[in-house]
Scaffold this active site. Structure first.
Site, mmCIF file in Angstrom:
data_model
loop_
_atom_site.group_PDB
_atom_site.id
_atom_site.type_symbol
_atom_site.label_atom_id
_atom_site.label_comp_id
_atom_site.label_asym_id
_atom_site.label_seq_id
_atom_site.Cartn_x
_atom_site.Cartn_y
_atom_site.Cartn_z
ATOM 1 C CG ASP A 1 -1.969 1.138 1.165
ATOM 2 O OD1 ASP A 1 -2.054 1.825 0.111
ATOM 3 O OD2 ASP A 1 -2.641 1.379 2.179
ATOM 4 C CG HIS B 1 -2.860 -0.364 9.098
ATOM 5 N ND1 HIS B 1 -3.839 0.610 9.127
ATOM 6 C CD2 HIS B 1 -2.054 -0.040 8.069
ATOM 7 C CE1 HIS B 1 -3.647 1.470 8.138
ATOM 8 N NE2 HIS B 1 -2.558 1.108 7.486
ATOM 9 C CD GLN C 1 -2.571 -1.582 4.220
ATOM 10 O OE1 GLN C 1 -3.592 -1.797 3.564
ATOM 11 N NE2 GLN C 1 -2.012 -0.388 4.279
ATOM 12 N NE ARG D 1 -1.947 11.664 5.980
ATOM 13 C CZ ARG D 1 -2.351 10.483 5.574
ATOM 14 N NH1 ARG D 1 -1.664 9.410 5.878
ATOM 15 N NH2 ARG D 1 -3.436 10.367 4.833
ATOM 16 C CG ASP E 1 -2.587 6.300 7.357
ATOM 17 O OD1 ASP E 1 -2.763 6.902 6.295
ATOM 18 O OD2 ASP E 1 -2.933 5.113 7.542
ATOM 19 C CG LEU F 1 -4.640 4.210 17.042
ATOM 20 C CD1 LEU F 1 -4.354 4.312 15.567
ATOM 21 C CD2 LEU F 1 -3.938 5.324 17.800
ATOM 22 C CD GLU G 1 -6.299 9.505 6.033
ATOM 23 O OE1 GLU G 1 -6.668 9.320 4.878
ATOM 24 O OE2 GLU G 1 -5.733 8.630 6.709
ATOM 25 C CG HIS H 1 -1.389 9.681 -0.844
ATOM 26 N ND1 HIS H 1 -1.591 10.663 0.116
ATOM 27 C CD2 HIS H 1 -1.716 8.508 -0.241
ATOM 28 C CE1 HIS H 1 -2.001 10.096 1.234
ATOM 29 N NE2 HIS H 1 -2.080 8.795 1.054
ATOM 30 C CG ASP H 2 -5.374 8.349 -0.150
ATOM 31 O OD1 ASP H 2 -4.701 7.377 -0.545
ATOM 32 O OD2 ASP H 2 -5.414 8.699 1.047
HETATM 33 C C1 GLC Z 1 -4.854 6.530 4.518
HETATM 34 C C2 GLC Z 1 -3.861 6.799 3.436
HETATM 35 C C3 GLC Z 1 -4.060 5.806 2.343
HETATM 36 C C4 GLC Z 1 -3.839 4.416 2.903
HETATM 37 C C5 GLC Z 1 -4.728 4.166 4.094
HETATM 38 C C6 GLC Z 1 -4.277 2.951 4.853
HETATM 39 O O1 GLC Z 1 -6.149 6.741 4.088
HETATM 40 O O2 GLC Z 1 -3.972 8.117 2.998
HETATM 41 O O3 GLC Z 1 -3.198 6.055 1.268
HETATM 42 O O4 GLC Z 1 -4.102 3.462 1.902
HETATM 43 O O5 GLC Z 1 -4.690 5.227 5.012
HETATM 44 O O6 GLC Z 1 -3.074 3.197 5.511
#
Ligand code: GLC
Ligand code: CA
Length: 569
Positions: free
Chosen positions: A127, A170, A235, A265, A267, A272, A307, A373-374
């Site tokens: 990923d 994860h 994951q 940042r 994720d 959690l 995020e 990136h998403d």
């Molecule tokens: C977040 C990231 C994404 C990733 C996911 C799992 O959303 O931005 O790219 O696939 O978490 O870690």
């Protein structure tokens, strides 16, 4: 008021050549501002006084002051980097840390103050690095710990800050913690992950469908049980209910803080902990985030951005404004702007940003982005319509918040077509730096193909073209730089009698700016904001809109898909 021709009082002067966006030629600084104010406009309100020229500050000194104080992250422009795609240094086709270090000057010249690196730790990259197999090392493809330290020092020497991406929800299946946990039901890490005899557990109602794939439970033949995962089967989710796990992941943050990173940042941080009572931001997660904040506060000038895990208010990520996150990403704007700018009403944007200003605790800072990136590239989400993503970027840089620019956005980088990991790779193509072998990105075979039109979107070509997207971004970032009002100033939306004009005021103790955005791409509009009460006449700094003060009212005229930034004090 909607017009297809020229608005009243604003006829083009005879012989005047219509100008493209003034933004293209604005470079900031006193001289540029004066020259701009003196330059002939294509369209001048007939009965109004000449534009004032406000005394210009030393913006470089102001920027240095703002970026070194405790609120530095509110004044900074962040830049998200996929290291794999920024610059390769050793010809293996994979971008790496030494490559990034060699491009810091270029990023600094663009106006970048801080970098957020997508995960750089060892990972099988199932990923794209969000599947970490070792939290305390650097992916060998990206370099060594010494390369990391060199990058950190080079960034700091340039006054730039460095954020890492921490993925604590994860790990990769290859992480030694998981390898141990899966061995049997009694090993010391047996409950570091979430195991079950059946594909489901009453205390884990989350899922059953994960973000990727069809089931959140995957059978592990080694242990003879299922394990829980919110994302790819490779994951597995850590079990933060075990206090040793919570301590271990906090220790990961401590490790990197000790290595001198300026923040993180985080994720999917809301995920959690999960319980029968909920799957996101339950009280245990909040308590964990408060521990994280306490840890960060033990170091100087560190910050963190969340995020979120939902659309809508991000207030729960900020706590009282001092005990949780400094920033959280604005998903609604980040994912919604493409549709909003395809409509011609200003109301949704006015409502959205006003609501945030009311909703967040004092000191909290919205993190505004238009690409990541998403999601597909901004170019794609705007259907290739430049004026659309440019206005979206103007709002990003001038509404209350900290802008996060996704690498390549400044070039209007096109989507790629090759997929190596998953469909999101389309937004992860390498940067074309200059014509020639490997577009200056690599001397070898790039790990993934370039996006379309590198001959138009390479940095060298765009730098030479004053009408390029790069030139536009440079002027936007320089407009924001050293102007306190945009980082921490107040927001006042000015309703006008034309629903297609977004008009708002940003104000600090000693300066006031007005931003105008035309939402109609097909026609000019003139609107009157009756209670504007502007403190002074308008000096235009950027764009093609016009703003005239008329007593307590203000009259704004915006060409199709037009914009303007004005100083009024
Ligand atoms: C977040 C990231 C994404 C990733 C996911 C799992 O959303 O931005 O790219 O696939 O978490 O870690
Ligand atoms: Ca490399």
């Amino acid at each position: 008021m909607r017009t297809r021709a020229h608005p009243p009082g604003c006829e083009p002067r005879r012989g005047a050549v219509p100008r493209p966006l003034r933004a293209h030629s604005f470079r900031g600084g006193p001289l540029a501002a004066v020259l701009l104010a003196l330059a002939p406009a294509a369209c001048t309100p007939s009965a109004s006084a000449p534009e004032p020229v406000y005394e210009e500050k030393d913006r470089a000194a102001e920027a240095a002051r703002l970026l070194s104080g405790p609120d530095w992250f509110r004044h900074a422009v962040f830049y998200e980097v996929y290291v794999r795609s920024l610059q390769d240094s050793n010809g293996d086709g994979i971008g790496d840390l030494p490559g990034l270090t060699s491009r810091l000057d270029a990023l600094k010249a663009l106006g970048v103050d801080a970098l957020w690196l997508m995960p750089i730790m060892p990972s099988p990259f199932a990923d794209s690095g969000y599947d970490v197999s070792d939290y305390r090392a650097i992916s060998p493809e990206y370099g060594t710990m010494a390369d990391f330290e060199a990058l950190r020092d080079a960034a700091h020497a340039r006054g730039m800050r460095l954020f890492l991406d921490l993925v604590l929800n994860h790990t990769s299946v290859e992480h030694p913690w998981f390898q141990e946990s899966r061995l049997d039901r009694t090993n010391p890490r047996a409950d570091w992950y979430l195991w079950s005899d059946t594909p489901g557990r009453p205390d884990l109602p989350c899922g059953p469908v994960p973000t990727f794939g069809t089931s959140a439970w995957t059978w592990d033949p080694v242990r003879g049980q299922y394990y829980f995962h919110r994302f790819y089967p490779s994951q597995p989710d850590l079990n933060h209910w075990n206090p040793d796990v919570a301590d271990a992941t906090l220790d990961v943050a401590r490790f990197w803080l000790g290595r001198g990173v300026d923040g993180f940042r985080f994720d999917v941080i809301g995920l959690l902990y999960e319980s029968a009572a909920g799957c996101s931001m339950i009280p245990e997660t909040v308590a964990y985030i408060q521990r994280l904040r306490t840890l960060l506060d033990a170091y100087r000038d560190r910050a963190m951005v969340a995020e979120p895990t939902w659309f809508g208010s991000t207030a729960p990520f900020y706590g009282d404004g001092r005990d949780m996150f400094h920033m959280a990403f604005d998903f609604d704007y980040g994912l919604g702007w493409g549709l909003t700018f395809a409509e011609s009403s200003a109301q949704p944007l006015a409502d959205h940003f006003s609501a945030i200003a009311q909703d967040l605790p004092p000191g909290a800072q919205n993190a505004i982005y238009i690409g990541s990136h998403d999601v597909p590239r901004a170019f794609e989400r705007a259907n290739g319509i430049a004026s659309r993503w440019r206005r979206a970027a103007l709002v990003q840089m001038t509404m209350p918040g900290t802008p996060f620019v996704y690498y390549g956005e400044e070039l209007a980088l096109r989507s790629g077509t090759q997929v190596v990991v998953d469909a999101r790779d389309r937004a992860r193509a390498p940067v074309p730096w200059a014509p020639g072998v490997g577009w200056g990105f690599t001397t070898g075979q790039p790990w993934i193909a370039f996006g379309a039109e590198p001959e138009r979107t390479n940095v060298e070509a765009e730098k030479a073209d004053p009408s390029s997207n790069y030139a536009f971004y440079r002027s936007l970032l320089s407009l924001r730089r050293g102007r306190e009002a945009f980082g921490t100033g107040s927001l006042r939306v000015l309703p006008t009698d034309d629903p297609s004009i977004l008009l708002y005021v940003r104000e600090s103790a000693d300066e006031t700016y007005v931003v105008a955005v035309g939402m109609d791409e097909g026609a000019s509009h003139t609107g009157v904001a009756s209670g504007a009460n502007l403190p002074g006449d308008a000096q235009r700094l950027l764009g093609d809109a016009r703003l005239v003060r008329d007593g307590t009212a203000a009259r704004v005229t915006v060409p199709p898909a037009g914009m303007g930034v004005f100083r009024v004090r």
